[in-house]
Design a protein around this motif. Structure first.
Motif, PDB file in Angstrom:
ATOM      1  N   THR A 123       4.496   4.958 -11.686  1.00 55.93           N
ATOM      2  CA  THR A 123       3.029   4.956 -12.168  1.00 55.93           C
ATOM      3  C   THR A 123       2.601   3.427 -12.953  1.00 55.93           C
ATOM      4  N   ILE A 124       1.573   3.775 -12.046  1.00 56.34           N
ATOM      5  CA  ILE A 124       1.036   2.869 -12.339  1.00 56.34           C
ATOM      6  C   ILE A 124       0.186   2.562 -14.070  1.00 56.34           C
ATOM      7  N   VAL A 125       0.474   1.971 -14.914  1.00 55.56           N
ATOM      8  CA  VAL A 125      -0.497   2.074 -15.926  1.00 55.56           C
ATOM      9  C   VAL A 125      -1.625   0.985 -16.274  1.00 55.56           C
ATOM     10  N   LEU A 126      -2.635   1.369 -16.319  1.00 57.79           N
ATOM     11  CA  LEU A 126      -3.802   0.157 -16.836  1.00 57.79           C
ATOM     12  C   LEU A 126      -4.564  -0.306 -17.463  1.00 57.79           C
ATOM     13  N   PHE A 127      -4.813  -0.307 -18.680  1.00 53.15           N
ATOM     14  CA  PHE A 127      -4.771  -0.959 -20.039  1.00 53.15           C
ATOM     15  C   PHE A 127      -6.349  -1.907 -19.598  1.00 53.15           C
ATOM     16  N   LEU A 128      -6.929  -1.443 -20.935  1.00 52.70           N
ATOM     17  CA  LEU A 128      -8.324  -2.303 -20.743  1.00 52.70           C
ATOM     18  C   LEU A 128      -9.249  -1.974 -21.526  1.00 52.70           C
ATOM     19  N   SER A 129     -10.021  -2.780 -22.678  1.00 55.34           N
ATOM     20  CA  SER A 129     -11.474  -2.571 -23.575  1.00 55.34           C
ATOM     21  C   SER A 129     -12.519  -2.119 -22.534  1.00 55.34           C
TER      22      SER A 129
ATOM     23  N   ASN B 273       2.060  17.638 -14.819  1.00 57.58           N
ATOM     24  CA  ASN B 273       1.986  17.573 -13.389  1.00 57.58           C
ATOM     25  C   ASN B 273       3.247  16.186 -12.723  1.00 57.58           C
ATOM     26  N   GLN B 274       4.538  17.157 -12.989  1.00 61.26           N
ATOM     27  CA  GLN B 274       5.689  15.554 -13.180  1.00 61.26           C
ATOM     28  C   GLN B 274       6.204  16.162 -11.182  1.00 61.26           C
ATOM     29  N   ALA B 275       5.659  17.472 -10.535  1.00 55.66           N
ATOM     30  CA  ALA B 275       6.209  17.259  -9.400  1.00 55.66           C
ATOM     31  C   ALA B 275       4.757  17.278  -8.151  1.00 55.66           C
ATOM     32  N   SER B 276       3.403  16.760  -8.734  1.00 57.67           N
ATOM     33  CA  SER B 276       2.345  15.806  -7.912  1.00 57.67           C
ATOM     34  C   SER B 276       1.641  14.471  -8.472  1.00 57.67           C
ATOM     35  N   PRO B 277       1.439  14.095  -7.561  1.00 57.58           N
ATOM     36  CA  PRO B 277       0.566  12.621  -7.977  1.00 57.58           C
ATOM     37  C   PRO B 277       0.261  12.811  -9.428  1.00 57.58           C
TER      38      PRO B 277
ATOM     39  N   GLY C   6       0.784  -1.155  -0.056  1.00 63.12           N
ATOM     40  CA  GLY C   6      -0.326  -0.015   0.149  1.00 63.12           C
ATOM     41  C   GLY C   6       0.836   1.265  -0.184  1.00 63.12           C
ATOM     42  N   ALA C   7       0.414   2.313  -0.014  1.00 63.86           N
ATOM     43  CA  ALA C   7       1.067   3.609   0.257  1.00 63.86           C
ATOM     44  C   ALA C   7       2.161   3.796   1.469  1.00 63.86           C
ATOM     45  N   GLY C   8       2.957   4.034   1.364  1.00 63.40           N
ATOM     46  CA  GLY C   8       3.805   4.790   2.081  1.00 63.40           C
ATOM     47  C   GLY C   8       4.332   5.836   2.417  1.00 63.40           C
ATOM     48  N   ALA C   9       5.360   6.186   3.022  1.00 63.85           N
ATOM     49  CA  ALA C   9       5.283   7.756   3.418  1.00 63.85           C
ATOM     50  C   ALA C   9       5.829   8.340   1.643  1.00 63.85           C
ATOM     51  N   GLN C  10       6.242   7.456   0.837  1.00 64.95           N
ATOM     52  CA  GLN C  10       7.078   7.818   0.002  1.00 64.95           C
ATOM     53  C   GLN C  10       5.571   8.377  -0.846  1.00 64.95           C
ATOM     54  N   ARG C  11       6.043   9.052  -2.254  1.00 63.22           N
ATOM     55  CA  ARG C  11       4.928   9.822  -2.845  1.00 63.22           C
ATOM     56  C   ARG C  11       3.940   8.642  -3.420  1.00 63.22           C
ATOM     57  N   PRO C  12       2.637   8.598  -3.538  1.00 63.26           N
ATOM     58  CA  PRO C  12       1.553   7.905  -3.595  1.00 63.26           C
ATOM     59  C   PRO C  12       1.968   7.767  -5.531  1.00 63.26           C
ATOM     60  N   PRO C  13       2.003   6.363  -6.190  1.00 65.01           N
ATOM     61  CA  PRO C  13       1.924   6.559  -7.194  1.00 65.01           C
ATOM     62  C   PRO C  13       1.060   6.892  -7.963  1.00 65.01           C
ATOM     63  N   ASN C  14       1.757   7.959  -9.658  1.00 62.76           N
ATOM     64  CA  ASN C  14       0.576   7.943 -10.573  1.00 62.76           C
ATOM     65  C   ASN C  14      -0.423   7.129 -11.248  1.00 62.76           C
ATOM     66  N   VAL C  15      -1.545   7.555 -12.014  1.00 66.31           N
ATOM     67  CA  VAL C  15      -2.711   6.020 -12.782  1.00 66.31           C
ATOM     68  C   VAL C  15      -2.690   6.799 -13.796  1.00 66.31           C
TER      69      VAL C  15
ATOM     70  N   LYS D 136      -8.492  13.075  -6.669  1.00 69.95           N
ATOM     71  CA  LYS D 136      -8.462  13.758  -5.861  1.00 69.95           C
ATOM     72  C   LYS D 136      -8.625  14.968  -4.553  1.00 69.95           C
ATOM     73  N   GLY D 137      -9.043  14.131  -3.873  1.00 74.68           N
ATOM     74  CA  GLY D 137      -9.157  13.774  -2.741  1.00 74.68           C
ATOM     75  C   GLY D 137      -7.715  13.282  -1.559  1.00 74.68           C
ATOM     76  N   ALA D 138      -6.915  12.688  -2.576  1.00 72.21           N
ATOM     77  CA  ALA D 138      -5.573  12.145  -2.455  1.00 72.21           C
ATOM     78  C   ALA D 138      -4.204  12.865  -2.858  1.00 72.21           C
ATOM     79  N   GLY D 139      -5.070  14.023  -3.233  1.00 73.75           N
ATOM     80  CA  GLY D 139      -3.949  15.551  -4.044  1.00 73.75           C
ATOM     81  C   GLY D 139      -3.308  14.908  -4.961  1.00 73.75           C
ATOM     82  N   TYR D 140      -4.332  14.191  -5.891  1.00 72.75           N
ATOM     83  CA  TYR D 140      -3.960  14.170  -7.295  1.00 72.75           C
ATOM     84  C   TYR D 140      -4.359  15.535  -8.041  1.00 72.75           C
ATOM     85  N   ARG D 141      -3.630  15.293  -8.964  1.00 71.08           N
ATOM     86  CA  ARG D 141      -3.931  16.505 -10.084  1.00 71.08           C
ATOM     87  C   ARG D 141      -4.412  15.175 -11.895  1.00 71.08           C
ATOM     88  N   THR D 142      -5.878  15.151 -11.832  1.00 74.48           N
ATOM     89  CA  THR D 142      -6.382  14.251 -12.743  1.00 74.48           C
ATOM     90  C   THR D 142      -7.153  15.461 -14.407  1.00 74.48           C
ATOM     91  N   GLY D 143      -6.727  14.440 -15.387  1.00 75.37           N
ATOM     92  CA  GLY D 143      -7.444  14.740 -16.327  1.00 75.37           C
ATOM     93  C   GLY D 143      -8.000  13.984 -17.301  1.00 75.37           C
TER      94      GLY D 143
END
Lengths: 441, 441
Positions: B263-269, B197-201, B24-33, B113-120
């Motif tokens: 970064t977590i990269v997810l792909f699906l149809s 958004n390189q600086a923020s998750p 799970g998420a530790g102290a480090q920056r959380p991963p991008n998704v 977004k609630g966890a501080g992510y930028r979202t696009g």
């Protein structure tokens, strides 16, 4: 000579062709012909036809350089039959088969090719898919465009039936220029064709696809009309101004090459404006007429038409005679010296009309059929019938251009006379008519 | 705990969540998704799923960098309900109203977004037109794309109902970039969003519009497959390779910015391939499955799915557990440390599955409804019902992945058991279901 309304005490209908006041081809090089066809443009939807706040400077300028017709008719209120009649000078019930324009018809392009012209068609063909009906089989040396009724202007895809597919063609081959606005492709090809053929007489046929749906005017033209609240009207106006700009490019190229004095430029619409949902229900203008694409009311079949031929026809004049797109082939033959096709034509040369506002129309009557409707025009009288319910309406266009007041019951003799003319014409033409095209072209 | 097939003597269905082997998420920056959704892609239509001669090097490479799922399901075989379930972790009968995804649902974007992510979000939204259902109202800081089901890739017009119209939007405003290929716009915006958004998750949601109709792959990709005789298949293959190239651009940008490890990269149809006329009748691949978009057969709801998260999940491994797109929200919550929405979810974290091929699926049963059809999966058994004619079919997917042999009559106890589970589930969910969405989403 048939009975005409004058024998009923009406104003004499002009049945005789006027004297040939317009010069035929002499020893000099025959003139180029540029025939520009707009697509679904309203009967009076141009600045020079009174459309308010509509910016069409190039077409308005063309009217200033030549003649503007106020009672110019096409042969049908739909694309294919109207084009078939325009191209052949023959009523679509003769010239159109169920697949498209018959391969054994003689088109303006074939006629002029026979007179040594180079011929090019750039735009919307819509006169058949079979190889015998391709532009290259109908007299054109070159073609770039599409053969279906409508196309996305950027992807060049057809969306209105069957699988979504790419339909742009150069000559017989698929041609891709993804993302390029089709009106720009047409203007560029027209410019190139003019450049390529400066030395020989040419026939340039530009069946444009504006303002037909899909309505895809550029943002700068929509911005120009942002004050127009009605979205259908705004898109129509923007599309017309977009079209006008491309026509301006073609005219400018003729000027730049010093060809305007040697060129007949003709402009008309293929029929009235569309009221289809695809055009937001229709923002085209036909004031003071009623009706639209698909109807035989004036708004369906009466179109803007301009003819410029510096030194050959007067400039800045108006012609009010009732004439038709069927007349263009014989008129072009007259003006170029090309030999007329050896077959019965429904049109007649407008040489007299071009020369003089006072010359009579070559037509005593004009006849239309479309789907379940039919119409006859003689003088000011127009009768409109519908075979699906045997309804009839008689209008006096001089008093009632909007066709709102059916005066058949108070003018029974005239109605009976016009019905007789219709039946007579139907009998005369039916032996040649493709019944399929006749009923639902 | 409900009765399950194991009580009927079948192989035990795995109902318990596996141990949380994935960090799970530790102290480090959380991963991008980065969540990439393809549109109408066939169940096994990728090189790494066995599609012959199909060139999808970037997605195949993604499978090599992470996990490839072989029994991954979406919630429905149609765009809107599938997307609504994906975005919320809740079955579409809960999360989708008749207009679109309900504004009071909590989406992955809102959660992050609630966890501080930028979202696009760049691509095809297709989750509703009302302002409360706009991407900007559903947790996204940025949106560029369209909200309808399909769009011409060059003109950005919608053709499939109502007036033909331009539908591209940036945030809430019309946005014009006429003639530019939409997949290129999406790739460019994705690259820019990553750079910004390189600086923020960040959470980058890319609902692509390939290989959905209109099939408009570039000529170079069609040329690559010119040896493929079946036009439907050729267009599908070219569209998939075109899509793969844009996905490659996004992955490369992550690499270039040194972000792949974060970064977590997810792909699906979104569901199976289309058999509609607009796709030439359908050239998508679902071998060995049958069915397609619009059906609850495996070919309608089983999709390719890849998950790459270097250092967080193993690479080059396969996961055969039956899991679903409903699980992605809770899985992302687990992997990022974001707080789960405080509402009942239908998905469950796949942490155990990600860590180990031997971990059980968190699901005892999976349930589907769509239009008149319903289905339940437990272990190898899948029952498929149709309320319009009360028909039923039972399949053993291990022996019969193509769902050709209805074995209900020889396995009546199992069928009865699964019908019972379906009815129980229907009762449990019906109080929340929008009946309109339920019947015809």
């Amino acid at each position: 000579r048939r009975q005409c309304l004058s024998t009923l005490g009406q104003a004499a209908a002009a049945l005789t062709a006027g004297p040939l006041l317009v010069g035929g081809a002499g020893a000099q090089r025959p003139p180029n012909v540029v025939l520009i066809l707009s697509d679904d443009q309203g009967s009076t939807d141009l600045g020079c036809y009174g459309a308010t706040n509509l910016h069409t400077p190039n077409l308005d300028g063309l009217a200033g350089d030549g003649l503007r017709f106020t009672q110019f008719y096409v042969n049908a209120p739909a694309c294919m039959p109207s084009r078939s009649a325009l191209m052949t000078g023959r009523h679509f019930v003769r010239s159109l088969s169920s697949d498209g324009m018959s391969g054994d018809e003689v088109t303006i392009a074939e006629m002029l090719k026979g007179a040594g012209y180079r011929t090019g068609c750039f735009g919307k063909w819509h006169l058949g898919h079979p190889e015998s009906m391709e532009p290259l089989a109908q007299g054109f040396d070159e073609f770039l465009g599409f053969k279906v009724g409508a196309m996305d202007n950027y992807s060049h895809f057809f969306y209105y039936g069957g699988p979504n597919r790419h339909v742009l063609r150069r000559n017989l081959e698929p041609y891709r220029e993804d993302g390029v606005y089709f009106p720009d492709i047409v203007a560029r090809e027209a410019e190139r064709f003019i450049d390529d053929n400066q030395a020989s007489p040419f026939f340039l046929y530009l069946p444009l696809n504006q303002p037909h749906y899909p309505l895809q005017p550029e943002a700068r033209f929509l911005d120009r009309y942002q004050g127009v609240a009605d979205v259908a009207r705004r898109y129509q106006m923007a599309s017309l101004t977009s079209m006008d700009e491309r026509i301006g490019r073609v005219l400018r190229r003729l000027d730049d090459r010093g060809l305007r004095q040697d060129t007949i430029v003709l402009f008309l619409s293929d029929h009235g404006h569309s009221r289809e949902e695809r055009t937001f229900g229709g923002g085209g203008r036909s004031t003071p007429f009623t009706g639209h694409k698909g109807t035989l009311r004036e708004g369906g079949i009466r179109v803007p038409c301009l003819l410029s031929a510096p030194g050959r026809v007067p400039s800045s004049q108006v012609r009010d005679q009732a004439v038709t797109s069927l007349d263009l082939l014989p008129t072009i033959a007259h003006m170029t010296g090309a030999a007329l096709p050896s077959r019965e034509l429904d049109g007649a040369s407008l040489a007299g009309v071009l020369a003089s506002a006072g010359a009579p129309s070559p037509h005593g009557q004009l006849h239309w059929v479309y789907d379940k409707s039919w119409a006859v025009l003689e003088g000011n009288w127009k009768i409109l019938g519908d075979v699906s319910d045997d309804s009839l309406a008689l209008y006096n266009l001089a008093q009632d251009p909007a066709e709102r007041h059916n005066v058949a019951s108070s003018n029974k003799e005239i109605a009976t006379y016009l019905i007789g003319r219709h039946n007579e014409w139907i009998r005369s033409i039916k032996k040649e008519a493709s019944s399929k095209a006749f009923v639902s072209p």
